[in-house]
Design a protein around this motif. Structure first.
Motif, PDB file in Angstrom:
ATOM      1  N   GLY A  92       0.817  -1.204   0.000  1.00 42.22           N
ATOM      2  CA  GLY A  92       0.000   0.000   0.000  1.00 42.22           C
ATOM      3  C   GLY A  92       0.852   1.255   0.000  1.00 42.22           C
ATOM      4  N   LEU A  93       1.921   1.262   0.806  1.00 45.15           N
ATOM      5  CA  LEU A  93       2.797   2.429   0.874  1.00 45.15           C
ATOM      6  C   LEU A  93       3.549   2.622  -0.438  1.00 45.15           C
ATOM      7  N   CYS A 110       2.722  10.286   2.062  1.00 45.90           N
ATOM      8  CA  CYS A 110       2.099   8.965   1.899  1.00 45.90           C
ATOM      9  C   CYS A 110       1.674   8.322   3.211  1.00 45.90           C
ATOM     10  N   LEU A 114      -2.170   7.342   4.510  1.00 45.43           N
ATOM     11  CA  LEU A 114      -2.605   5.980   4.822  1.00 45.43           C
ATOM     12  C   LEU A 114      -3.255   5.929   6.200  1.00 45.43           C
ATOM     13  N   GLY A 123      -0.162  -0.672   5.527  1.00 51.10           N
ATOM     14  CA  GLY A 123       0.693  -0.027   4.538  1.00 51.10           C
ATOM     15  C   GLY A 123       1.831  -0.896   4.037  1.00 51.10           C
ATOM     16  N   LEU A 138      -7.444   2.877  -0.255  1.00 53.37           N
ATOM     17  CA  LEU A 138      -6.168   3.233  -0.879  1.00 53.37           C
ATOM     18  C   LEU A 138      -6.399   4.160  -2.074  1.00 53.37           C
TER      19      LEU A 138
END
Length: 299
Positions: A92-93, A110, A114, A123, A138
């Motif tokens: 996700g990150l 970022c 999140l 993440g 997301l």
């Protein structure tokens, strides 16, 4: 913030959007509703400059979407499409960092984003393991990169649970308070009814109506509904009180008696029912819902 003048889009013989005129004010939450195929997503793509209009003009923040300066304007726009697709092998990150680089946004945004959308603990996990709701969160974080002044959100709560929907609209409230303009579509009409300032109803590529929910209620001439709980007697006492007002037949379900009435007759009905006194234990007046309004215009 958004000016749409006489905009149409044709695909061969198909008119996806036909002669649309709209104005969206800076800082408002504007809803766009309609059946599948009504032209909402096509209009979104034209406002983003992704699809060219066949006729007409669209201006965002005073700049034409076909002009040379629109590229700079688009840096201040966030977009969440209806169907979110990401690279499954990225975390996700990493996904958010990828979009941050595309947008020219510092990567330092970022992780806080999140956390803001409820994905701080996920993440570091690969997106392939994300649920539909997590992918939607997301996608929302991606749309918020760069602190956009204008947000386009196409079915933004798809896959979210009730808690996620509540958190999503809390973020929207904070964004609006900060001056962000938000345009969203949703098929869950009860969800947006109290959350948009104005909305437009689309059908077959055309705008059928535009205004606040209350203004659309009044323009559609939809009836109000009175619901009564009777403490004494039966519906015949209600019939007697309402006699001569030209209302439709009463309906009874269990201990509740209901009757519809034109908006112009509201006060006359209230005066008639107040004469029943203690025979009525409770009274509710139901306004037409956004779903009722939509069906009235879209049928």
């Amino acid at each position: 913030m958004i000016e749409i003048s006489g905009v149409s889009r044709r695909y061969g013989e198909v008119h996806a959007v036909s002669g649309v005129d709209l104005r969206v004010h800076a800082g408002e939450v504007f809803g766009l509703i309609g059946h599948n195929g009504a032209g909402k997503s096509t209009l979104f793509k034209m406002m983003l400059g992704l699809v060219a209009a066949s006729t007409g003009e669209i201006r965002i923040a005073g700049e034409s979407v076909t002009g040379k300066r629109f590229r700079e304007v688009r840096r201040g726009i966030g977009y969440l499409p209806e169907n979110v697709v990401f690279h499954d092998n990225l975390t996700g990150l990493e996904t958010l960092a990828f979009f941050a680089r595309l947008k020219g946004v510092p990567r330092t945004q970022c992780a806080p984003l999140l956390e803001r959308v409820g994905l701080a603990e996920a993440g570091g996990r690969r997106v392939r393991g994300y649920s539909k709701g997590m992918r939607q969160r997301l996608g929302f974080a991606q749309a918020l990169l760069g602190e956009p002044r204008l947000l386009f959100l196409d079915e933004p709560t798809t896959g979210l649970d009730p808690e996620g929907i509540r958190e999503f609209y809390e973020i929207l409230r904070a964004l609006r308070a900060g001056g962000t303009t938000i345009v969203l579509t949703s098929h869950i009409l009860s969800e947006i009814q109290e959350r948009v300032g104005r909305l437009a109803i689309m059908k077959s590529g055309r705008v059928q109506a535009c205004g606040t929910v209350q203004a659309l209620r009044e323009a559609a001439h939809l009836p109000l509904r009175f619901e009564l709980e009777l403490a004494e007697g039966d519906e015949h006492c209600v019939q007697g009180a309402l006699h001569g007002l030209g209302l439709p037949a009463l309906r009874r379900q269990g201990g509740t008696v209901s009757v519809d009435c034109p908006r112009a007759s509201k006060m006359a009905v209230l005066r008639a029912l107040s004469a029943l006194g203690s025979q009525v234990s409770d009274l509710r007046v139901r306004e037409p819902s956004l779903e009722d309004i939509f069906l009235g215009y879209a049928s």
